[in-house]
Design a protein around this motif. Structure first.
Motif, short mmCIF file in Angstrom:
data_model
loop_
_atom_site.label_atom_id
_atom_site.label_comp_id
_atom_site.label_asym_id
_atom_site.label_seq_id
_atom_site.Cartn_x
_atom_site.Cartn_y
_atom_site.Cartn_z
N LEU A 153 40.55 44.41 38.31
CA LEU A 153 40.92 43.87 39.69
C LEU A 153 42.03 43.14 39.68
O LEU A 153 42.93 43.09 40.51
CB LEU A 153 39.71 43.38 40.42
CG LEU A 153 38.38 44.18 40.68
CD1 LEU A 153 37.37 43.48 41.52
CD2 LEU A 153 38.95 45.39 41.53
N HIS A 154 42.15 42.01 38.54
CA HIS A 154 43.38 41.30 38.60
C HIS A 154 44.45 42.29 38.22
O HIS A 154 45.54 41.99 38.76
CB HIS A 154 43.13 40.47 37.09
CG HIS A 154 44.12 39.38 37.01
ND1 HIS A 154 43.82 38.22 36.07
CD2 HIS A 154 45.11 39.06 37.67
CE1 HIS A 154 44.75 37.79 36.01
NE2 HIS A 154 45.62 37.86 37.16
N THR A 178 31.91 36.10 30.03
CA THR A 178 32.58 37.49 29.78
C THR A 178 32.93 37.57 28.29
O THR A 178 32.62 38.46 27.57
CB THR A 178 33.73 37.76 30.64
OG1 THR A 178 33.26 37.65 31.96
CG2 THR A 178 34.43 39.00 30.45
N LEU A 225 35.50 43.52 34.83
CA LEU A 225 36.03 44.31 36.31
C LEU A 225 36.83 43.28 37.05
O LEU A 225 37.87 43.40 37.37
CB LEU A 225 34.66 44.56 37.08
CG LEU A 225 35.05 45.10 38.54
CD1 LEU A 225 36.03 46.42 38.44
CD2 LEU A 225 33.69 45.51 39.39
N MET A 226 36.25 41.91 37.27
CA MET A 226 37.02 41.21 38.04
C MET A 226 38.22 40.52 37.32
O MET A 226 39.11 40.53 38.05
CB MET A 226 35.92 39.97 38.33
CG MET A 226 36.64 38.75 39.21
SD MET A 226 35.40 37.70 39.89
CE MET A 226 34.79 36.95 38.22
N HIS A 227 38.12 40.13 36.23
CA HIS A 227 39.17 39.25 35.44
C HIS A 227 40.30 40.29 34.70
O HIS A 227 41.51 39.77 34.62
CB HIS A 227 38.76 38.28 34.48
CG HIS A 227 37.67 37.39 34.79
ND1 HIS A 227 38.04 36.36 35.93
CD2 HIS A 227 36.28 37.10 34.71
CE1 HIS A 227 37.20 35.51 36.34
NE2 HIS A 227 36.20 36.07 35.57
N LEU A 273 30.69 42.99 35.19
CA LEU A 273 31.30 42.49 36.07
C LEU A 273 32.44 41.14 35.75
O LEU A 273 33.55 41.21 36.26
CB LEU A 273 30.10 41.42 36.58
CG LEU A 273 30.55 40.47 37.95
CD1 LEU A 273 31.16 41.40 39.09
CD2 LEU A 273 29.62 39.46 38.40
N TYR A 330 34.28 49.08 33.59
CA TYR A 330 34.20 48.86 35.16
C TYR A 330 32.76 48.38 35.38
O TYR A 330 32.51 47.92 36.59
CB TYR A 330 34.58 49.98 35.81
CG TYR A 330 36.04 50.21 35.81
CD1 TYR A 330 36.66 49.68 37.10
CD2 TYR A 330 36.91 50.98 34.97
CE1 TYR A 330 38.14 50.04 37.02
CE2 TYR A 330 38.07 51.08 34.60
CZ TYR A 330 38.91 50.59 36.04
OH TYR A 330 40.33 50.94 35.98
N MET A 342 43.31 37.02 44.40
CA MET A 342 42.15 37.09 43.53
C MET A 342 41.28 35.79 44.15
O MET A 342 40.22 35.33 43.51
CB MET A 342 42.25 36.76 42.32
CG MET A 342 43.42 37.72 41.52
SD MET A 342 42.10 39.38 41.43
CE MET A 342 40.91 38.83 40.41
N SER A 355 32.93 31.92 34.27
CA SER A 355 32.75 33.56 34.47
C SER A 355 33.64 34.04 33.21
O SER A 355 33.20 34.90 32.60
CB SER A 355 33.33 33.82 35.67
OG SER A 355 33.40 35.39 35.61
#
Length: 463
Positions: A207-208, A245, A202-204, A199, A196, A225, A241
């Motif tokens: 949170l996805h 990652t 966390l985002m892809h 970044l 977490y 999103m 991004s």
């Protein structure tokens, strides 16, 4: 053309399909894909990708297509010698396939197209490198449209790579259960809490996954999103991004059980050198074009086969040695060796729709010859597979067999017997030869120097 066989895994995309005729793979492009295909070629995207070995090149043919009324184009793509699946790849193979997909997405956007599919099954390995094989994965980009393949990319690539990197390398095998990629909510639940703080993950991923759970609708989740109506530049930033990652993921593994098998007590130098020479001698005798090396370790003997001109699938069930093998292929730019993660006791089976969407190892094997070196004791003793059953299965995979018999007196077999009763009365030279003679004719028998091991060259009966 009536004598064609449609590839069983090619049925989901109405834009076209793949079929075989006389052992050659072809692709039909349907009329409904005409606009997209013309843009792919006319924009220069096809030429750019194929020249850079990112997309499989093809030849347009004039022969009648299988479904003439639907056909727009009839293509003969570059032939891939052996089809593999993501759950058979090492960590770096999966990572390189993901980075290839993102590179193709960025180049497509620069020429007014976008990937409508981001399936890991659209990637194969040719001449040591990943390559996209689905010519119909592209569509003309419409300003403001979401990247419809975003979820698929994350399930097929990001989720397994994150789990392999941060949790356990064996979790790649979830792809055998979830044929359309690991569900993001499952990957998020398994992932360590430390992810977490990263970044990109966390985002892809996290949170996805939450967006998917919240909306249960792909289009609404996409909007949540921030991907609807955001423009081409934002899609390029998403690709960057994801690339950052995935590039940052590492697999730090300890030495595996068999990564040092060729060193120390396992082989005396003379015995190992003699074995190398005998394998080369047997291969020179039969001159195979396709070798399947089972239990290949880091590929020492696979390279004897590839050096003799044979395309060689170098398979092992240890993720560590397969990773090392692939990194050597990359580092030395080898074109004729394909490392593969394969548990021979539970080989890749026929799965997917109607148990036919993904083929079993036996269905895919076009090998002329098997190498089974320092392997039989693991199958017969570690896993209690009867010798006759091993011979029968091997005979389904290839006509020729180079196999090493490792007797009970060998240190490696003694190691296996330390923690179990010796119930293997048939595991003798006579028992081995009798069992394999049911499926094979023994052509040559050669003892290894400074060893009680024996190397055999066999040919399948009936050939």
């Amino acid at each position: 053309m009536t004598d064609f066989k449609r590839v069983t895994g090619s049925f989901r995309d109405p834009s076209g399909f793949v079929f075989e005729r006389d052992g050659i793979v072809y692709r039909q492009v349907n009329m409904r894909y005409r606009t997209n295909f013309d843009h792919l070629v006319g924009s220069g995207l096809y030429a750019e990708l194929s020249e850079r070995n990112l997309l499989v090149p093809h030849e347009e043919l004039d022969h009648p297509a299988p479904k003439g009324s639907e056909a727009y184009k009839f293509l003969k793509p570059l032939q891939i010698p052996f089809i593999t699946y993501p759950y058979e790849w090492s960590f770096s193979q999966m990572k390189d396939a993901a980075l290839l997909t993102l590179a193709v997405q960025k180049r497509a956007l620069s020429r007014g197209m976008v990937l409508k599919d981001a399936s890991a099954y659209n990637v194969q390995f040719s001449q040591g490198k990943p390559i996209l094989i689905d010519t119909l994965s592209f569509e003309v980009y419409q300003e403001g449209q979401a990247w419809v393949a975003y979820k698929q990319f994350c399930q097929h690539f990001l989720a397994p790579l994150m789990l392999m990197s941060h949790k356990d390398i064996r979790l790649s095998q979830l792809l055998r259960v979830y044929i359309d990629g690991i569900p993001l909510d499952l990957a998020s639940a398994i992932a360590p809490k430390t992810t977490y703080r990263q970044l990109g993950i966390l985002m892809h991923l996290h949170l996805h996954a939450r967006a998917q759970q919240r909306y249960r609708d792909a289009s609404r989740a996409a909007r949540s999103m921030g991907r609807k109506g955001i423009g081409k530049q934002s899609l390029l930033q998403i690709a960057d991004s994801l690339r950052s990652t995935i590039s940052g993921l590492r697999w730090r593994h300890d030495d595996s059980d068999w990564s040092g098998y060729y060193e120390g007590e396992s082989y005396l130098e003379a015995a190992f050198g003699h074995k190398l020479r005998l394998v080369a001698e047997f291969l020179e005798l039969i001159k195979p074009s396709f070798v399947l090396d089972l239990g290949a370790n880091t590929g020492e003997f696979s390279r004897i086969a590839s050096g003799a001109g044979a395309f060689t699938v170098s398979a092992d069930n240890d993720p560590g040695v397969v990773e090392a093998n692939y990194l050597k292929v990359k580092g030395e730019e080898e074109k004729n060796v394909l490392p593969l993660l394969l548990d021979l006791v539970n080989p890749s089976g026929a799965i997917g729709w109607a148990n036919a969407e993904r083929q079993s190892l036996a269905e895919r094997s076009k090998a002329d010859c098997l190498l089974a070196l320092a392997l039989i004791h693991h199958l017969a003793i570690s896993n209690n597979v009867p010798l006759a059953s091993v011979a029968e299965y091997f005979a389904r995979l290839a006509e020729w067999l180079v196999i090493e018999f490792v007797p009970k007196s060998d240190k490696q077999v003694q190691k296996l017997l330390r923690t179990r009763d010796d119930i293997f009365d048939q595991y003798t030279v006579d028992g081995f030869e009798a069992s394999f003679s049911e499926s094979y004719e023994i052509v040559k028998t050669r003892p290894l120097e400074d060893s009680e091991r024996i190397l055999y060259l066999m040919r399948r009966r009936g050939d």
